[in-house]
Design a protein around this motif. Structure first.
Motif, mmCIF file in Angstrom:
data_model
loop_
_atom_site.group_PDB
_atom_site.id
_atom_site.type_symbol
_atom_site.label_atom_id
_atom_site.label_comp_id
_atom_site.label_asym_id
_atom_site.label_seq_id
_atom_site.Cartn_x
_atom_site.Cartn_y
_atom_site.Cartn_z
ATOM 1 N N GLU C 76 -17.674 -45.012 -2.625
ATOM 2 C CA GLU C 76 -18.941 -44.588 -3.207
ATOM 3 C C GLU C 76 -18.875 -43.127 -3.662
ATOM 4 O O GLU C 76 -19.197 -42.813 -4.821
ATOM 5 C CB GLU C 76 -20.051 -44.756 -2.169
ATOM 6 N N PHE C 77 -18.400 -42.257 -2.765
ATOM 7 C CA PHE C 77 -18.288 -40.843 -3.141
ATOM 8 C C PHE C 77 -17.374 -40.668 -4.344
ATOM 9 O O PHE C 77 -17.698 -39.953 -5.288
ATOM 10 C CB PHE C 77 -17.740 -40.017 -1.967
ATOM 11 N N ALA C 78 -16.215 -41.338 -4.296
ATOM 12 C CA ALA C 78 -15.242 -41.171 -5.373
ATOM 13 C C ALA C 78 -15.831 -41.623 -6.703
ATOM 14 O O ALA C 78 -15.701 -40.949 -7.722
ATOM 15 C CB ALA C 78 -13.965 -41.941 -5.058
ATOM 16 N N ALA C 79 -16.508 -42.794 -6.681
ATOM 17 C CA ALA C 79 -17.043 -43.334 -7.926
ATOM 18 C C ALA C 79 -18.154 -42.446 -8.477
ATOM 19 O O ALA C 79 -18.152 -42.086 -9.659
ATOM 20 C CB ALA C 79 -17.550 -44.751 -7.700
ATOM 21 N N VAL C 80 -19.092 -42.076 -7.611
ATOM 22 C CA VAL C 80 -20.231 -41.284 -8.092
ATOM 23 C C VAL C 80 -19.762 -39.903 -8.569
ATOM 24 O O VAL C 80 -20.174 -39.419 -9.625
ATOM 25 C CB VAL C 80 -21.323 -41.158 -7.014
ATOM 26 N N ALA C 81 -18.869 -39.276 -7.778
ATOM 27 C CA ALA C 81 -18.410 -37.938 -8.172
ATOM 28 C C ALA C 81 -17.617 -37.998 -9.470
ATOM 29 O O ALA C 81 -17.757 -37.134 -10.341
ATOM 30 C CB ALA C 81 -17.568 -37.329 -7.065
ATOM 31 N N LEU C 220 -9.929 -39.206 -12.025
ATOM 32 C CA LEU C 220 -10.786 -38.459 -11.106
ATOM 33 C C LEU C 220 -11.186 -39.305 -9.909
ATOM 34 O O LEU C 220 -11.328 -38.798 -8.799
ATOM 35 C CB LEU C 220 -12.037 -37.958 -11.837
ATOM 36 N N PHE C 221 -11.337 -40.584 -10.166
ATOM 37 C CA PHE C 221 -11.668 -41.487 -9.066
ATOM 38 C C PHE C 221 -10.547 -41.463 -8.018
ATOM 39 O O PHE C 221 -10.790 -41.251 -6.828
ATOM 40 C CB PHE C 221 -11.887 -42.898 -9.623
ATOM 41 N N VAL C 222 -9.308 -41.654 -8.492
ATOM 42 C CA VAL C 222 -8.161 -41.638 -7.578
ATOM 43 C C VAL C 222 -8.096 -40.304 -6.842
ATOM 44 O O VAL C 222 -7.879 -40.232 -5.632
ATOM 45 C CB VAL C 222 -6.853 -41.852 -8.373
ATOM 46 N N PHE C 223 -8.279 -39.271 -7.634
ATOM 47 C CA PHE C 223 -8.229 -37.928 -7.143
ATOM 48 C C PHE C 223 -9.236 -37.698 -6.022
ATOM 49 O O PHE C 223 -8.922 -37.173 -4.967
ATOM 50 C CB PHE C 223 -8.589 -37.087 -8.353
ATOM 51 N N THR C 224 -10.468 -38.138 -6.253
ATOM 52 C CA THR C 224 -11.531 -37.915 -5.277
ATOM 53 C C THR C 224 -11.359 -38.789 -4.048
ATOM 54 O O THR C 224 -11.775 -38.414 -2.953
ATOM 55 C CB THR C 224 -12.906 -38.192 -5.910
ATOM 56 N N MET C 225 -10.746 -39.957 -4.238
ATOM 57 C CA MET C 225 -10.490 -40.831 -3.093
ATOM 58 C C MET C 225 -9.766 -40.055 -1.995
ATOM 59 O O MET C 225 -9.968 -40.310 -0.811
ATOM 60 C CB MET C 225 -9.625 -42.030 -3.513
ATOM 61 N N GLY C 226 -8.890 -39.136 -2.399
ATOM 62 C CA GLY C 226 -8.096 -38.395 -1.418
ATOM 63 C C GLY C 226 -8.767 -37.147 -0.884
ATOM 64 O O GLY C 226 -8.129 -36.359 -0.193
#
Lengths: 267, 351, 287
Positions: C76-81, C220-226
């Motif tokens: 959720e965080f990764a997608a929204v961000a 960015l999604f992949v990036f934020t996942m981490g």
């Protein structure tokens, strides 16, 4: 395009909100007491002095600088031949090598960090400056790899052919024609690795094993144990470092070009 | 009918002046060319008319209405760009009817209109194609159809044919001209190719270094260039430094030449330029002295089949003469000849 | 040199050898170790050790509500961000690419400076900015918008802000090259055809750069996942993202096999979501 005023307002808002936290941190770093206030109460430079006088901070600073400097050299030594090899021979294993070089940026970094940890510990590389430099050099290889490739792509192959018709061997062509043309891209690649290595957290956190702390790791653990304005002053130091390095890159190189800008009319 | 009027329009980009105080009165329904070498400001002038640039000073008036401050999208113009600027994400008929969609025309009507427009540019049946699937010439036609879809008041073309090969380019020139005559739309084309300007236009505007040099019908510009620049740029010309003697005589070196006229206000001793077209320079056997003749020597002969060019040297002067193969003078390099500059063919302009 | 000749013999391969050796030993081998270790046995008492074995114990542990919750909040965080940063970043990057050269270079230097900032520093500055004593709420009090200063961290919104902020400069740099490649004549053509600037933006600029926007969103999604520091700092324990669990298992609890299995699972989820997004994005283009 979009009515100029609306467009400018939007751009300024983005720039402003991106710089807002930086201003606040800079303000906090000037507090006189060991408390966090904005606007600062009483002005003092003592938190800047502490970075250079307290051995814990100074050790971290020196470790970070050493790691960043070495990591840049290593990343370039891997990226330059790999990019050249792909540019020169478009064979499948060159492409494969290139994609492996892109992978560190295509995975959540925590995975790379864990993998490296499990190899570095048995090899005795963990918690050492050269071990961390190796980890950063591999992890950040993507940046110079992409940049040097951009530089090579901009070389007209006829120039290389011209050198060869004048009797230059491949290695001679490389050192006298190709290398001088990609030097700006190598310079920029080094600058990027240097600055990002200085700021990198998670790999340093894993490989450092709590005993070797780079500056970001030091800030992280300090914040856990209790606030000190030195954190803010170190952050300001980092911001200044980035400003200086990237301004230099922009001053001596074509920054938009280095970042991949290309307008159809240039050709 | 009132057309397009530019009132002392200037455009500066920082320290650079692209267009300097241009005054033009272009009649409606005509085919007009802006002709000049690259960097002369002709494209900037066109963009000022389109509203893609705002003039630093001056006014643009269309059909008696001041449109200087009107944004491009409210000007009702059709424009064909140098790169054609077709939308790669839309297919042919969606490209053509982009403007109609903006105006809210229903899809079925737009579809029909696209068919008509493609018919008009003689490219029927490609409605569903992707832009990538079209050849250069076909893209050209789609771009023209798109520009004309809104029945604009002004049809602007910025070197649209420069990307085509020579043969196709000449075909398109004729076709564009016929299309314009049929529609009766005021059309302005920017070009650096004087042949292209001559083929198509009712009126040629010759520009150099941000200024208009001459405005007139193609033949007038060819026959009586107003400046040495125009004479040189429109076809090749012999440009000879001359001095004014009296209103019908100039001196070149030691010889005097009679000419039809000198520029108004030129006084004895003024420095002028005598221009003469290579096809008007006659080469005669050596010996026949008369007025308007010079002794000279042939330095080089270029025979390109359709015409013969003689490179001549008369003392300090260098001249070129062109003649048809059947009128070919018997001359080889090194021969002494007599060069005649007939008085009626000489045009004298200020230097 | 023919443009794409094949390298023959040993010498032309020399430039290949060093990078292949380094990346092989220090990037691929760690990966392989991780795959293998994720099936190893973990002795009851051993911290940071493992025994050779083959078991699915660690993978089976995923099927608990705790991990499901954390993987969901991570996604959720990764997608929204990612979405937020593309939403703000795309118009900004496009405008930036239309700037004249000098302001453009200045803006790029600025973006690079923000980009290079450590996640630690970003999270820290947001925690200051959202804090009661030194934060922006004081400014709102001064403006009369708030009665008294408030603390907005830790919390869901704080994490989201921090992540988006951290992503934004990356979003700009990912989309920048393609934005500069968009020929100005294309948008000018739309304007001559009667499209207002706003209309041009949505009917020409966005559709033409759609693939770029999608790529940026995925990266960015992949990036934020981490993300690691930001959620830990600006969020409550229920906001902790997956990277924190991995590091907790690996460093604090010393359970390397389980941390490896978590990483494998995490990577699989990330790749699956990326593949899904790519497919959805492609369908959107074809439409």
């Amino acid at each position: 395009m979009i009515p100029r005023v609306a467009r400018n307002v939007f751009c300024w808002l983005v720039v402003l909100s991106l710089s807002l936290p930086l201003f606040i941190v800079a303000g906090v770093s000037l507090n006189q007491k060991k408390l966090m206030f904005f606007p600062p109460r009483g002005l003092s430079m003592r938190w800047y002095e502490e970075i250079f006088t307290k051995s814990a901070w100074l050790d971290s600073l020196l470790a970070s600088l050493g790691i960043a400097a070495l990591a840049g050299v290593l990343a370039l030594s891997i990226a330059l031949p790999a990019a050249y090899f792909l540019w020169r021979y478009r064979v499948f294993y060159a492409k494969l090598l290139f994609s492996i070089g892109l992978m560190p940026f295509a995975l959540p970094p925590v995975i790379t960090a864990l993998g490296m940890l499990m190899l570095w510990v048995p090899l005795g590389l963990a918690a050492s400056v050269h071990g961390l430099a190796l980890a950063h050099g591999i992890f950040l290889v993507t940046l110079p790899l992409v940049m040097i490739s951009l530089g090579l792509e901009s070389i007209d192959r006829e120039i290389v052919e011209a050198a060869e018709t004048m009797g230059a061997s491949p290695s001679r062509t490389f050192s006298t024609v190709i290398l001088p043309m990609v030097v700006p891209y190598m310079f920029a690649g080094y600058a990027f690795v240097f600055v990002i290595s200085m700021n990198e957290f998670i790999i340093s956190f894993f490989i450092g094993q709590f005993s070797l702390a780079t500056l970001p790791v030091k800030i992280f653990s300090q914040l856990r144990s209790g606030y000190t304005p030195t954190i803010a002053s170190v952050s300001v130091l980092f911001i200044l470092l980035a400003v200086v390095v990237f301004s230099l890159v922009a001053r001596f190189g074509d920054l938009p070009r280095l970042l991949g800008a290309w307008t159809p009319k240039e050709r | 009918m009132p057309g397009l009027e530019l009132r002392s329009v200037s455009k500066r980009f920082g320290p650079l002046t692209a267009v300097e105080a241009v005054n033009l009165d272009l009649p409606a329904g005509k085919f007009i060319s802006f002709l000049g070498p690259s960097g002369c400001g002709k494209t900037t002038l066109l963009r000022l008319i389109a509203g893609l640039e705002t003039p630093s000073s001056g006014q643009v008036v269309l059909e008696d209405r001041d449109i200087t401050a009107l944004p491009t999208h409210q000007r009702n113009i059709g424009m064909v760009f140098q790169s054609l600027a077709l939308f790669p994400h839309l297919n042919v008929w969606n490209n053509i009817t982009y403007g109609l969609r903006i105006r809210g025309m229903p899809q079925a009507d737009r579809r029909r209109r696209a068919g008509e427009l493609l018919e008009m540019v003689r490219l029927p049946g490609v409605e569903e194609r992707d832009i990538k699937q079209l050849s250069g010439g076909q893209r050209q036609r789609v771009a023209i159809a798109r520009a004309l879809a809104l029945e604009p008041t002004l049809f602007l073309l910025d070197e649209p044919l420069s990307a085509l090969d020579a043969k196709l380019r000449e075909e398109m020139q004729v076709e564009l001209r016929m299309l314009q005559e049929r529609l009766g739309i005021t059309t302005i084309i920017v070009t650096h190719d004087q042949r292209e300007a001559m083929t198509m236009s009712d009126l040629v505007v010759v520009m150099s270094t941000a200024e208009v040099q001459q405005v007139g019908p193609p033949l007038e510009i060819y026959r009586s260039p107003a400046t040495a620049f125009v004479a040189d740029f429109i076809g090749s010309s012999n440009l000879l430094d001359a001095q004014c003697v009296d209103p019908s005589t100039v001196r070149i070196g030691e010889s005097e030449f009679s000419v039809p006229s000198v520029p108004e206000g030129a006084r004895s001793g003024d420095a002028l330029t005598l221009t003469i077209r290579p096809e008007d320079v006659h080469v005669l056997p050596s010996g026949d002295t008369a007025s308007n003749r010079l002794p000279g020597r042939v330095s080089f002969v270029r025979d390109v089949g359709a015409s013969v060019e003689l490179f001549l040297r008369c003392g300090e002067l260098e001249l070129i003469s062109i003649s048809a193969p059947k009128d070919r003078p018997e001359a080889r390099p090194g021969d002494d000849v007599m060069v005649e500059l007939p008085a009626e063919s000489c045009v004298v302009v200020r230097r | 040199m023919s443009a794409h000749s094949r390298p023959r013999g040993l010498v032309p391969h020399l430039p290949f050898a060093w990078p292949a050796l380094m990346l092989g030993c220090f990037f691929l081998v760690p990966f392989a170790i991780m795959v293998v270790v994720s099936f190893f046995h973990r002795p009851e008492s051993g911290v940071g050790t493992y025994e050779v074995g083959f078991e699915f114990t660690h993978y089976l542990r995923f099927f608990s509500p705790l991990f499901a919750r954390h993987i969901l909040i991570t996604i959720e965080f990764a997608a929204v961000a990612a979405l937020l940063s593309v939403l703000v970043g795309f118009p900004f990057t496009y405008f930036l690419s239309r700037f004249r050269r000098r302001p453009q270079v200045l803006a790029l230097v600025f973006i690079l400076c923000v980009l290079s900032l450590s996640e630690v520093i970003v999270a820290y500055s947001w925690s200051v900015l959202l804090s009661r004593s030194a934060g922006i709420s004081n400014f709102f009090v001064w403006l009369g918008l708030l009665a008294k200063p408030a603390s907005w961290t830790p919390g869901y919104g704080a994490v989201l802000f921090g992540l988006t902020y951290f992503n934004l400069p990356f979003a700009v740099l990912i989309m920048y090259p393609q934005c500069t490649r968009l020929d100005t004549e294309i948008t000018e053509a739309a304007r001559t055809l009667g499209a207002s600037p706003l209309r041009t933006f949505f009917t020409v600029v966005v559709p033409m750069l759609w693939p770029t926007i999608m790529t940026a969103a995925i990266v960015l999604f992949v990036f934020t996942m981490g993300a690691f520091v930001t959620p830990q700092w600006l969020g409550r324990p229920q906001h902790w993202m997956f990277a924190i669990l991995i590091s907790d298992q690996a460093l604090t609890r010393g359970n390397l096999p389980f941390a490896s299995a978590l990483s494998m699972f995490f990577m699989a989820i990330t790749l699956a979501l990326v593949a899904l997004t790519v497919r959805l994005g492609r369908r959107k283009i074809e439409r």
